[in-house]
Structure formats: C-alpha cells, structure tokens
Design a protein around this motif. Sequence first.
Motif, PDB file in Angstrom:
ATOM      1  N   LEU A 144       0.016  -2.268  -7.074  1.00  9.66           N
ATOM      2  CA  LEU A 144      -0.258  -1.642  -5.789  1.00  9.66           C
ATOM      3  C   LEU A 144      -1.182  -1.284  -5.217  1.00  9.66           C
ATOM      4  O   LEU A 144      -1.914  -1.470  -6.105  1.00  9.66           O
ATOM      5  CB  LEU A 144       0.744  -0.320  -6.557  1.00  9.66           C
ATOM      6  CG  LEU A 144       2.662  -0.802  -6.199  1.00  9.66           C
ATOM      7  CD1 LEU A 144       2.630   1.008  -6.867  1.00  9.66           C
ATOM      8  CD2 LEU A 144       3.115  -0.649  -5.111  1.00  9.66           C
ATOM      9  N   HIS A 145      -1.219  -0.721  -4.057  1.00  9.03           N
ATOM     10  CA  HIS A 145      -2.982  -0.288  -4.051  1.00  9.03           C
ATOM     11  C   HIS A 145      -2.397   1.457  -3.003  1.00  9.03           C
ATOM     12  O   HIS A 145      -2.159   0.725  -2.225  1.00  9.03           O
ATOM     13  CB  HIS A 145      -3.586  -0.811  -2.805  1.00  9.03           C
ATOM     14  CG  HIS A 145      -4.746  -0.157  -2.198  1.00  9.03           C
ATOM     15  ND1 HIS A 145      -5.759  -0.466  -2.567  1.00  9.03           N
ATOM     16  CD2 HIS A 145      -5.048  -0.095  -1.101  1.00  9.03           C
ATOM     17  CE1 HIS A 145      -7.046  -0.069  -1.943  1.00  9.03           C
ATOM     18  NE2 HIS A 145      -6.404   0.832  -1.242  1.00  9.03           N
ATOM     19  N   PRO A 150       5.626  -0.834 -13.268  1.00 11.34           N
ATOM     20  CA  PRO A 150       5.500  -1.753 -13.803  1.00 11.34           C
ATOM     21  C   PRO A 150       4.608  -2.520 -14.102  1.00 11.34           C
ATOM     22  O   PRO A 150       3.920  -3.013 -15.361  1.00 11.34           O
ATOM     23  CB  PRO A 150       6.836  -2.614 -14.060  1.00 11.34           C
ATOM     24  CG  PRO A 150       7.645  -2.615 -12.761  1.00 11.34           C
ATOM     25  CD  PRO A 150       6.897  -1.705 -11.762  1.00 11.34           C
ATOM     26  N   GLY A 151       3.502  -2.902 -13.141  1.00 13.36           N
ATOM     27  CA  GLY A 151       2.826  -3.503 -12.694  1.00 13.36           C
ATOM     28  C   GLY A 151       1.153  -2.971 -12.971  1.00 13.36           C
ATOM     29  O   GLY A 151       0.949  -1.941 -13.392  1.00 13.36           O
ATOM     30  N   HIS A 152       0.148  -3.728 -12.012  1.00 13.81           N
ATOM     31  CA  HIS A 152      -1.018  -3.190 -12.133  1.00 13.81           C
ATOM     32  C   HIS A 152      -0.949  -1.778 -10.373  1.00 13.81           C
ATOM     33  O   HIS A 152      -0.942  -2.338  -9.768  1.00 13.81           O
ATOM     34  CB  HIS A 152      -2.314  -4.690 -11.869  1.00 13.81           C
ATOM     35  CG  HIS A 152      -2.090  -5.185 -12.850  1.00 13.81           C
ATOM     36  ND1 HIS A 152      -2.652  -5.115 -14.332  1.00 13.81           N
ATOM     37  CD2 HIS A 152      -0.857  -6.754 -13.174  1.00 13.81           C
ATOM     38  CE1 HIS A 152      -2.321  -5.469 -14.943  1.00 13.81           C
ATOM     39  NE2 HIS A 152      -1.341  -6.941 -14.421  1.00 13.81           N
ATOM     40  N   VAL A 153      -1.641  -1.373 -11.247  1.00 13.59           N
ATOM     41  CA  VAL A 153      -1.586   0.118 -10.129  1.00 13.59           C
ATOM     42  C   VAL A 153      -3.183  -0.115  -9.862  1.00 13.59           C
ATOM     43  O   VAL A 153      -4.346   0.330 -10.593  1.00 13.59           O
ATOM     44  CB  VAL A 153      -1.181   1.254 -10.613  1.00 13.59           C
ATOM     45  CG1 VAL A 153      -1.827   2.387  -9.272  1.00 13.59           C
ATOM     46  CG2 VAL A 153       0.006   1.304 -10.575  1.00 13.59           C
ATOM     47  N   GLY A 159      -3.927   5.418 -16.981  1.00 19.86           N
ATOM     48  CA  GLY A 159      -3.304   3.962 -17.129  1.00 19.86           C
ATOM     49  C   GLY A 159      -3.182   3.059 -15.393  1.00 19.86           C
ATOM     50  O   GLY A 159      -2.385   1.997 -15.175  1.00 19.86           O
ATOM     51  N   VAL A 160      -4.266   3.189 -14.627  1.00 20.67           N
ATOM     52  CA  VAL A 160      -4.645   2.641 -13.793  1.00 20.67           C
ATOM     53  C   VAL A 160      -5.363   1.370 -14.001  1.00 20.67           C
ATOM     54  O   VAL A 160      -6.165   1.831 -14.580  1.00 20.67           O
ATOM     55  CB  VAL A 160      -4.807   3.938 -12.738  1.00 20.67           C
ATOM     56  CG1 VAL A 160      -6.472   2.800 -11.751  1.00 20.67           C
ATOM     57  CG2 VAL A 160      -4.479   4.753 -12.177  1.00 20.67           C
ATOM     58  N   SER A 161      -4.775   0.436 -13.623  1.00 20.65           N
ATOM     59  CA  SER A 161      -5.406  -0.727 -13.599  1.00 20.65           C
ATOM     60  C   SER A 161      -6.907  -1.156 -13.458  1.00 20.65           C
ATOM     61  O   SER A 161      -7.893  -1.982 -13.780  1.00 20.65           O
ATOM     62  CB  SER A 161      -5.077  -1.972 -13.576  1.00 20.65           C
ATOM     63  OG  SER A 161      -3.950  -2.164 -13.886  1.00 20.65           O
ATOM     64  N   ALA A 193       1.196  -1.192   0.341  1.00 21.00           N
ATOM     65  CA  ALA A 193       0.360   0.611  -0.021  1.00 21.00           C
ATOM     66  C   ALA A 193       0.765   1.389   0.691  1.00 21.00           C
ATOM     67  O   ALA A 193       1.953   1.846   0.679  1.00 21.00           O
ATOM     68  CB  ALA A 193      -0.487   0.222   1.726  1.00 21.00           C
ATOM     69  N   ILE A 194       0.325   1.969  -1.055  1.00 19.10           N
ATOM     70  CA  ILE A 194       1.061   3.424  -1.015  1.00 19.10           C
ATOM     71  C   ILE A 194      -0.265   4.488  -0.334  1.00 19.10           C
ATOM     72  O   ILE A 194      -0.785   5.420  -1.470  1.00 19.10           O
ATOM     73  CB  ILE A 194       2.041   3.808  -2.016  1.00 19.10           C
ATOM     74  CG1 ILE A 194       2.994   3.035  -2.538  1.00 19.10           C
ATOM     75  CG2 ILE A 194       2.013   5.536  -2.067  1.00 19.10           C
ATOM     76  CD1 ILE A 194       3.368   3.630  -3.357  1.00 19.10           C
TER      77      ILE A 194
END
Length: 242
Positions: free
Chosen positions: A47-48, A74-77, A96-98, A6-7
């Motif tokens: 990432l959350h 580089p992954g899913h946000v 680009g948010v997933s 989490a961020i």
Amino acid sequence: MIVFPAIDLKGGQVVRLAEGDMDRATVYGDDPAEQAQIFADEGAKHLHVVDLDGAFAGESRNRAAVEAIVARFPGHVQLGGGIRSPEAVAGWFNLGVSRIVIGSAALTDPQFVKDMAREWENGVVVAVDARDGMVATEGWAKVSDVPVADLARRFEDAGVASVLFTDIGRDGLLKGCNIDATVELARQTDMPVIASGGVKGLDDIRLLALHEKDGIEGVITGRALYDGRLDLAAALQMAGRV
C-alpha cells in the motif's frame, strides 16, 4: 513490478486530489482501514499511504488513520507526508510501517535523508515530485528551480531504496502516466523508480511493466481504482506477467 494502491488521507478520510490541490479533493470513504482491507482482499501486498495534511503541516496529522491501516493491512505499508525528523521516522518504523517516503526534506535537508537511509536499510524512499520537470515541495505548493534528475542523483550510493516520481500535472486527472519521463528518470539514475500520477487504466500498467528492466520498480494508482476504471486484480496480474 509492484502495484501500490494509494490511500490518501485528509481529515481522516480517504480522498484523491487533482494536481495536488487540497481544494480539489474528492472524498472516497470515511474508513481508511476498511479501504486497506478491500485492497488486501483484492490481492494487494503493498500500500502507498499519504498523510496529505501532514505534507502541508510538516508533521503527522492523520496518525490514528495510519495506525488503523497498518493494523488492518497484512502486507507492506509505504508512508509519506510530513515526515521530517529522525523521531518521526523511528516512530513509524516502530509502528510497523515498511518504508518511509521523504519528499520536501530531500530538497531542503538532503543530509537528513542520507542519514535516515543509512540508519534504516532499504527503508527510505525519496519522493521527487515534478511540475514541468522541476521539483515541487511542501505538498506540491512550491516549485523549485531544481531539475528532477539532479535531485534524484544526489542520493545515489546513499542507501535510498527507491525514487518515487510523480508528475503533478497528471496526478488525479486520469490523463495517463507520464511513462516517457518516468523511464527517462530511471535510466538517468541507478536507483529503482516508482511511477505515480495519472494512471488511467491497464495499459499504463502494461507499458510500465515493459520497462522493469530499465529500473521501474512499481506504480502507484489511486483514482483509477476508486472510479472503477482499473481493476486491481487485473493490474496485479498484468504487472507480474509482462
């Protein structure tokens, strides 16, 4: 099972709150994008991210930080915090948010959530935040009289990707995840559930992963990572092994 580091963003900084209280914030860094890169280097694929200021304001307040995270990771946000209009939803997906996490509007404007879930297939997560079993809204500042399971069930068959369940009374306190309540919610709905709130170590990851068959899709962890109580690489390995 997915592990979501989490961020949480407050004033452009990486923070963690205790029990959702903005006045009880611990600052962990001034560069959210760098923190996202650290998590990626440790193996995270998801990432959350939460715009805490946005959750209270009802609109984005940390846009620059989120944009930097999306550009760096580089992954899913997965993003939540003050997303309450179709324009906001579309804007974040186009950036680009997933996946988008919608919380307060799930209670106050359920049709909006259903419309967005149908428009953005597998892109909307409903956040069901609870204090003593009742749904809390507006950055956890208000507690309703709606039971958690009742709210979650309103979105069955609406195309919602997952339900994110947070026990506010444990969030940021390292008390351990409320596994019983999380698993019970997963059993009461046909939607996957993401656990959040209070993760203190690897045992929480192991116990949740054991219930993947019950519908536990993932777990969000923050303070335990920042305080060094949980090793992300070990958590990712545990989540994939059980």
